[in-house]
Design a protein around this motif. Structure first.
Motif, PDB file in Angstrom:
ATOM      1  N   ARG A 105      54.949  69.589  -9.251  1.00  0.00           N
ATOM      2  CA  ARG A 105      55.695  68.729 -10.175  1.00  0.00           C
ATOM      3  C   ARG A 105      55.848  69.398 -11.540  1.00  0.00           C
ATOM      4  O   ARG A 105      56.914  69.322 -12.160  1.00  0.00           O
ATOM      5  CB  ARG A 105      54.989  67.383 -10.331  1.00  0.00           C
ATOM      6  N   PHE A 106      54.785  70.043 -12.018  1.00  0.00           N
ATOM      7  CA  PHE A 106      54.863  70.756 -13.289  1.00  0.00           C
ATOM      8  C   PHE A 106      55.937  71.839 -13.244  1.00  0.00           C
ATOM      9  O   PHE A 106      56.711  72.014 -14.196  1.00  0.00           O
ATOM     10  CB  PHE A 106      53.513  71.392 -13.629  1.00  0.00           C
ATOM     11  N   LYS A 107      55.982  72.590 -12.152  1.00  0.00           N
ATOM     12  CA  LYS A 107      56.972  73.665 -12.046  1.00  0.00           C
ATOM     13  C   LYS A 107      58.392  73.098 -12.023  1.00  0.00           C
ATOM     14  O   LYS A 107      59.310  73.683 -12.589  1.00  0.00           O
ATOM     15  CB  LYS A 107      56.701  74.499 -10.801  1.00  0.00           C
ATOM     16  N   GLY A 108      58.557  71.958 -11.361  1.00  0.00           N
ATOM     17  CA  GLY A 108      59.874  71.323 -11.360  1.00  0.00           C
ATOM     18  C   GLY A 108      60.292  70.886 -12.752  1.00  0.00           C
ATOM     19  O   GLY A 108      61.449  71.071 -13.159  1.00  0.00           O
ATOM     20  N   VAL A 109      59.360  70.301 -13.500  1.00  0.00           N
ATOM     21  CA  VAL A 109      59.646  69.886 -14.876  1.00  0.00           C
ATOM     22  C   VAL A 109      59.950  71.101 -15.750  1.00  0.00           C
ATOM     23  O   VAL A 109      60.861  71.067 -16.588  1.00  0.00           O
ATOM     24  CB  VAL A 109      58.453  69.082 -15.445  1.00  0.00           C
ATOM     25  N   ALA A 110      59.207  72.193 -15.555  1.00  0.00           N
ATOM     26  CA  ALA A 110      59.441  73.411 -16.329  1.00  0.00           C
ATOM     27  C   ALA A 110      60.858  73.929 -16.104  1.00  0.00           C
ATOM     28  O   ALA A 110      61.558  74.313 -17.056  1.00  0.00           O
ATOM     29  CB  ALA A 110      58.420  74.483 -15.937  1.00  0.00           C
ATOM     30  N   LEU A 178      56.479  62.173 -15.741  1.00  0.00           N
ATOM     31  CA  LEU A 178      55.096  62.439 -15.348  1.00  0.00           C
ATOM     32  C   LEU A 178      54.176  61.330 -15.854  1.00  0.00           C
ATOM     33  O   LEU A 178      54.573  60.512 -16.680  1.00  0.00           O
ATOM     34  CB  LEU A 178      54.635  63.791 -15.905  1.00  0.00           C
ATOM     35  N   ARG A 179      52.941  61.331 -15.361  1.00  0.00           N
ATOM     36  CA  ARG A 179      51.944  60.351 -15.803  1.00  0.00           C
ATOM     37  C   ARG A 179      50.768  61.009 -16.510  1.00  0.00           C
ATOM     38  O   ARG A 179      49.860  60.319 -16.971  1.00  0.00           O
ATOM     39  CB  ARG A 179      51.418  59.559 -14.601  1.00  0.00           C
ATOM     40  N   ASN A 180      50.764  62.313 -16.576  1.00  0.00           N
ATOM     41  CA  ASN A 180      49.622  63.031 -17.151  1.00  0.00           C
ATOM     42  C   ASN A 180      49.484  62.746 -18.642  1.00  0.00           C
ATOM     43  O   ASN A 180      50.483  62.545 -19.334  1.00  0.00           O
ATOM     44  CB  ASN A 180      49.792  64.531 -16.941  1.00  0.00           C
TER      45      ASN A 180
END
Length: 278
Positions: A105-110, A178-180
């Motif tokens: 998910r982080f890579k997709g957001v990046a 995201l929820r982080n």
């Protein structure tokens, strides 16, 4: 035919149809298949009930958005990996499952943030260097001054310039998916401060981090997601060879993995770096 031999004998073979299983036919197979399916469903329910909450959330994420989930794992890394040894099946690591899921998910957001900023050159009317890195502790986004592009603040000021606020708005739109938790950091170079007595780079960096926090909240990031605002002054220089370099002046947004319970050291490991110069 000859008179002696008479007529040839005609042999008639009658085949009797045998119905297997009598009047039951193949219905028992259907009943058995239903029984096996019910048992499988039962054991699945029992397995899920015994899971950790984070693992259940990961599985819930798959069934909520199976298309996006499958795309995230198209590289061949399975979100649920079960280690096996001779005669023994090990339970999957909850931390590994959650970490793999969040990394994707982080890579997709990046990727999306980079593409957004690349497409906003005309809107921003200048160049902004943004570096996005997935580390072993989470996602780090840094807006970096270069000396030739857009500056985020005037010298000695904590009032954010409009173009920098626009860039943060674009970033916040993606972070909202995201929820982080979020930690905002302000960094300065090592140039001495002459704004007011007692006002040093510590105060300036903290005030700039708070200015970035206010922009993120105004852009829709819930207040409770921001768990830390840090003024780093010049103690975490990006360019240690040149302490007064413009690239030491930056705003950093850090999203730790949800399973990170210790203070993040933010050590790069298998990093994904996305740099957009707008």
């Amino acid at each position: 035919m000859s008179a002696k031999g008479g007529a040839k004998k005609i042999v008639i073979v009658r085949k009797k149809k045998v119905h297997g299983g009598g009047h039951h036919g193949g219905s028992w197979k259907v009943a058995y298949a239903d029984f096996v399916t019910a048992m499988m469903a039962f054991f699945m329910v029992m397995w899920i009930l015994g899971m950790d909450e984070n693992l259940r959330k990961a599985i819930e994420g798959y069934f909520s958005n199976p298309v996006g989930y499958k795309k995230g794992y198209s590289a061949g890394v399975s979100p649920i990996s079960v280690g096996t040894s001779p005669g023994k099946v090990q339970q999957p690591s909850v931390k590994l499952i959650v970490r793999n899921f969040e990394t994707k998910r982080f890579k997709g957001v990046a990727d999306r943030i980079s593409h957004k900023l690349e497409g906003a050159e005309q809107l921003l009317g200048g160049r902004i260097k943004v570096e996005i890195v997935v580390t072993q502790d989470g996602l780090r986004i840094e807006l970096i001054e270069t000396g030739s592009g857009i500056t985020f603040f005037s010298p000695g000021s904590a009032v954010m310039k409009p173009k920098a606020a626009i860039a943060l708005d674009l970033i916040a739109a993606e972070l909202g998916e995201l929820r982080n938790p979020i930690i905002v950091e302000g960094h300065t170079d090592a140039s001495p401060m002459n704004v007011a007595p007692g006002y040093s780079n510590w105060e300036l960096s903290a005030d700039r981090a708070n200015a970035a926090r206010r922009v993120l909240e105004a852009a829709g990031i819930p207040r409770e997601r921001i768990v830390g605002v840090r003024g780093m002054a010049d103690r975490d220089l990006r360019n240690r060879d040149d302490p007064t370099s413009p690239e030491n002046r930056r705003i950093s947004i850090f999203l730790p993995f949800s399973d990170t319970v210790r203070e993040p050291m933010d050590t790069p490991a298998d990093t994904l770096v996305k740099t957009a110069a707008i």
